[in-house]
Design a protein around this motif. Sequence first.
Motif, PDB file in Angstrom:
ATOM      1  N   GLN B  95       0.760  -0.772   0.311  1.00 19.37           N
ATOM      2  CA  GLN B  95      -0.106  -0.209  -0.711  1.00 19.37           C
ATOM      3  C   GLN B  95       0.839   1.009  -0.261  1.00 19.37           C
ATOM      4  O   GLN B  95       2.389   1.346   0.789  1.00 19.37           O
ATOM      5  CB  GLN B  95      -0.748   0.421   1.542  1.00 19.37           C
ATOM      6  CG  GLN B  95      -2.381   0.916   1.484  1.00 19.37           C
ATOM      7  CD  GLN B  95      -3.042   0.714   2.273  1.00 19.37           C
ATOM      8  OE1 GLN B  95      -2.299   0.676   3.645  1.00 19.37           O
ATOM      9  NE2 GLN B  95      -4.441   0.682   1.901  1.00 19.37           N
ATOM     10  N   VAL B  96       0.587   2.162  -0.630  1.00 16.22           N
ATOM     11  CA  VAL B  96       1.157   3.607  -0.675  1.00 16.22           C
ATOM     12  C   VAL B  96       0.311   4.700  -0.798  1.00 16.22           C
ATOM     13  O   VAL B  96      -0.131   4.442  -2.485  1.00 16.22           O
ATOM     14  CB  VAL B  96       2.350   2.900  -2.062  1.00 16.22           C
ATOM     15  CG1 VAL B  96       1.963   2.766  -3.095  1.00 16.22           C
ATOM     16  CG2 VAL B  96       2.921   4.811  -1.841  1.00 16.22           C
ATOM     17  N   ASP B  97       0.528   5.950  -0.376  1.00 16.07           N
ATOM     18  CA  ASP B  97       0.033   6.671  -1.204  1.00 16.07           C
ATOM     19  C   ASP B  97      -1.343   6.843  -1.364  1.00 16.07           C
ATOM     20  O   ASP B  97      -2.405   7.273  -2.042  1.00 16.07           O
ATOM     21  CB  ASP B  97       0.648   7.368  -1.943  1.00 16.07           C
ATOM     22  CG  ASP B  97       1.731   8.031  -1.753  1.00 16.07           C
ATOM     23  OD1 ASP B  97       2.223   8.190  -2.580  1.00 16.07           O
ATOM     24  OD2 ASP B  97       1.961   8.480  -0.749  1.00 16.07           O
ATOM     25  N   GLY B  98      -2.066   5.671  -0.839  1.00 12.95           N
ATOM     26  CA  GLY B  98      -3.850   5.625  -0.630  1.00 12.95           C
ATOM     27  C   GLY B  98      -4.212   4.845  -2.052  1.00 12.95           C
ATOM     28  O   GLY B  98      -5.020   4.666  -2.005  1.00 12.95           O
ATOM     29  N   THR B  99      -3.158   4.350  -2.351  1.00 11.84           N
ATOM     30  CA  THR B  99      -3.095   3.434  -3.624  1.00 11.84           C
ATOM     31  C   THR B  99      -2.690   1.951  -3.133  1.00 11.84           C
ATOM     32  O   THR B  99      -1.966   1.441  -1.960  1.00 11.84           O
ATOM     33  CB  THR B  99      -2.593   3.635  -4.630  1.00 11.84           C
ATOM     34  OG1 THR B  99      -0.844   3.881  -4.566  1.00 11.84           O
ATOM     35  CG2 THR B  99      -3.071   4.476  -5.612  1.00 11.84           C
ATOM     36  N   ASN B 113      -7.570   2.146  -6.902  1.00 14.65           N
ATOM     37  CA  ASN B 113      -7.029   3.081  -5.983  1.00 14.65           C
ATOM     38  C   ASN B 113      -7.365   2.737  -4.768  1.00 14.65           C
ATOM     39  O   ASN B 113      -9.043   2.040  -4.947  1.00 14.65           O
ATOM     40  CB  ASN B 113      -8.609   4.254  -6.914  1.00 14.65           C
ATOM     41  CG  ASN B 113      -8.341   5.301  -6.175  1.00 14.65           C
ATOM     42  OD1 ASN B 113      -7.569   5.940  -5.214  1.00 14.65           O
ATOM     43  ND2 ASN B 113      -9.544   6.624  -7.166  1.00 14.65           N
ATOM     44  N   HIS B 144       7.251   3.524  -3.885  1.00 12.89           N
ATOM     45  CA  HIS B 144       7.634   2.301  -5.156  1.00 12.89           C
ATOM     46  C   HIS B 144       8.065   2.010  -5.735  1.00 12.89           C
ATOM     47  O   HIS B 144       7.212   1.489  -7.267  1.00 12.89           O
ATOM     48  CB  HIS B 144       6.895   4.794  -6.041  1.00 12.89           C
ATOM     49  CG  HIS B 144       6.520   5.319  -5.390  1.00 12.89           C
ATOM     50  ND1 HIS B 144       5.051   5.018  -6.284  1.00 12.89           N
ATOM     51  CD2 HIS B 144       6.936   6.746  -4.508  1.00 12.89           C
ATOM     52  CE1 HIS B 144       4.613   6.486  -4.726  1.00 12.89           C
ATOM     53  NE2 HIS B 144       5.634   7.279  -4.272  1.00 12.89           N
ATOM     54  N   GLN B 161       6.057   4.421 -10.488  1.00 10.97           N
ATOM     55  CA  GLN B 161       5.604   5.271 -11.036  1.00 10.97           C
ATOM     56  C   GLN B 161       6.692   5.485 -12.144  1.00 10.97           C
ATOM     57  O   GLN B 161       6.386   6.911 -12.807  1.00 10.97           O
ATOM     58  CB  GLN B 161       6.040   6.616  -9.915  1.00 10.97           C
ATOM     59  CG  GLN B 161       5.211   7.065  -9.155  1.00 10.97           C
ATOM     60  CD  GLN B 161       6.320   7.650  -7.866  1.00 10.97           C
ATOM     61  OE1 GLN B 161       7.371   8.002  -7.736  1.00 10.97           O
ATOM     62  NE2 GLN B 161       5.418   8.200  -6.744  1.00 10.97           N
TER      63      GLN B 161
END
Lengths: 349, 366
Positions: B95-99, B113, B144, B161
């Motif tokens: 899980q990263v940054d709300g994703t 998402n 990431h 990314q």
Amino acid sequence: MAKAGDKSGGRVKKGLKRKATAEEPQETAVAEDGATESGVQPPKAAAFPPGFSISEIKNKQRRHLMFTRWKQQQRKEKLAIKKKLKKEREALGDKAPPKPIPKTIDNQRVYDETVVDPNDEEVAYDEATDEFASYFNRQTSPKILITTSDRPHGRTVRLCEQLSTVIPNSHVYYRRGLALKKIIPQCTSRDFTDLIVINEDRKTPNGLILSHLPNGPTAHFKMSSVRLRKEIKRRGKDPTEHIPEIILNNFTTRLGHSVGRMFASLFPHNPQFIGRQVATFHNQRDYIFFRFHRYIFRSEKKVGIQELGPRFTLKLRSLQKGTFDSKYGEYEWVHKPREMDTSRRKFHL
Amino acid sequence: MAAAGARWNHVWVGTETGILKGVNLQRKQATNFTAAGQPRREEAVSALCWGAGGETQILVGCADRTVRYFSTEAGRFQGQQHCPGGEGMFRGLAQVDGTLITCVESGIVQVWNDNDKEASSDPLLELSVGPGVCRMRQDPAHPHMVATGGKENALKVWDLQGSKEPVFRAKNVRNDWLDLRVPIWDQDIQFLPESQKLVTCTGYHQVRVYDPASPQRRPVLEAAYGEYPLTAMTLTPGANSVIVGNTHGQLAEIDLRQGRLLGCLKGLAGSVRGLQCHPSKPLLASCGLDRVLRVHRIRNPRGLEHKDEPQGPQEPKKAPPEDTETDELWASLEAAAKRKLPDLEQTQGALQTRRRKKQRPGSTSS
């Protein structure tokens, strides 16, 4: 004088036996004394130094004599204690304390946390949905393939034939040097549910691989004490085509449950017993004893049994998840002697 | 009430029957949590990971391709997300940054998402990594970056990314002494902290260290242990060694500086499915197909600390929480190591309606 010598020798021996408590080293002087006196033994109290044990006597004959004397004395004391206890019990009558249970390795068994509680829902769910669920739900009926390792000798071949009469709906095939990993997909396509491979070493069967087929667990056992039908004394006639009952004794732990279910799934699941034949898998101290009998009830409580069929003992070596793949398969349980056999009172099945 | 009960679980274990178990080592209890109240095989846990933002949420990847969110504070499952696409079970979750990043066995890595209010959302990003993936791991230092590897699927490091090409693609070692190609089967991957290096353990009983910063794409270090496939791996505190487990239940600590075997741990009887070391203390939790959770002491002296029998075939588990209060509990566990640990007291803690509390007798350390 030879005669006197003999007599004194004999007398010396008797003297040794008669002296119950004081163990005196016999010297020739005593022998002469024994020869002269009539019945009274002079207590030649040559007391032993403390810490003396019979094993320190260098003379084998004397040592043996001392030992037998000591042994007899021990036995007498033990008998006396037993008699005393018995008298006390009789004297007390009803108020006597209950008899103490002798300790055996089975009842000294180390408490095993994996023993399954009959009310455990998780285990019940696990068993209701494992690979044998389709058998226990009567959706599949067993079809067994029995084979051996390559180039079997007479005993193994005869064992396979006898096993196929014991297990209904089983077929024996000659191995022909084929790889198990190649046999298994073929079996699955022909709707076999189980595969039994009897391994042979030096003309005797010594191992059993039991693989549940669609993708079920594979158990590898060490097999010992194999007795074919003709080697069993007082046996009955050959088994008939009736489906036998199964008795699974003492499979208490979770691992025991899995192995017990594997054995149960070899035989058709039919509670209406026809034919009075029964196959027993009795687990005691991690050894599984297989017997095949025919029984008849002579009255409500009395049964007569005849042993038919082969008899052997199995010990589980490993239980592997998935079909036979000894190199890359994942093992659910592996027997590790140096870690698991350290205690004589710990068992795993 | 419920918060304290769920929070005091030190080790979380997922099972093949779909139950998430929280094990409290202090009180030697295992608590079962299920999403639907009943165990179900379709919810068999195939991947577990901590959610982002501290250790309050656990992401549970199930066999029916849903990722369930479990809150340790509240002690229950809070939502789920269905992640279709590709075939096979989950092999990695992050899980990263709300994703949410998921990877399945057929090699599809998807970024979703993290909005479980929407019924079905398409993945934000979809990557094809190659078939036969056995593990996807997220770099804890660079969230990431993910690494993937599998059977005949070489190790690749991806930047989610960046471009669609892997940042680092490992090369197979040279042909062996018979001039045959050495097969590849990466079973588990770990990122080494404070460097760019990665460690993998393979199904052909090798442990390899790769360094993307160096010009060679071949492994920098290779060590072999045993004769059976290595199935799980974890880094030790101090990060100079890894502990690997194989399908026979043998655990070994391998030094990464020299490629030496430092020592073995015994106790397991079945294939090791999950290993996790405490981030700072020399304690290792291991679970496997023999249905027992064990906590080992890695050094001084090496031995078994505690054994727990949750009675379900077990899957990978997680790091114990790092709260200070729980550090005290760990400390008391260590102090108790020298003397016999007390037997389980049948306590009736706070109960929730949907939770079934299972109390198991605690076994003492050897």
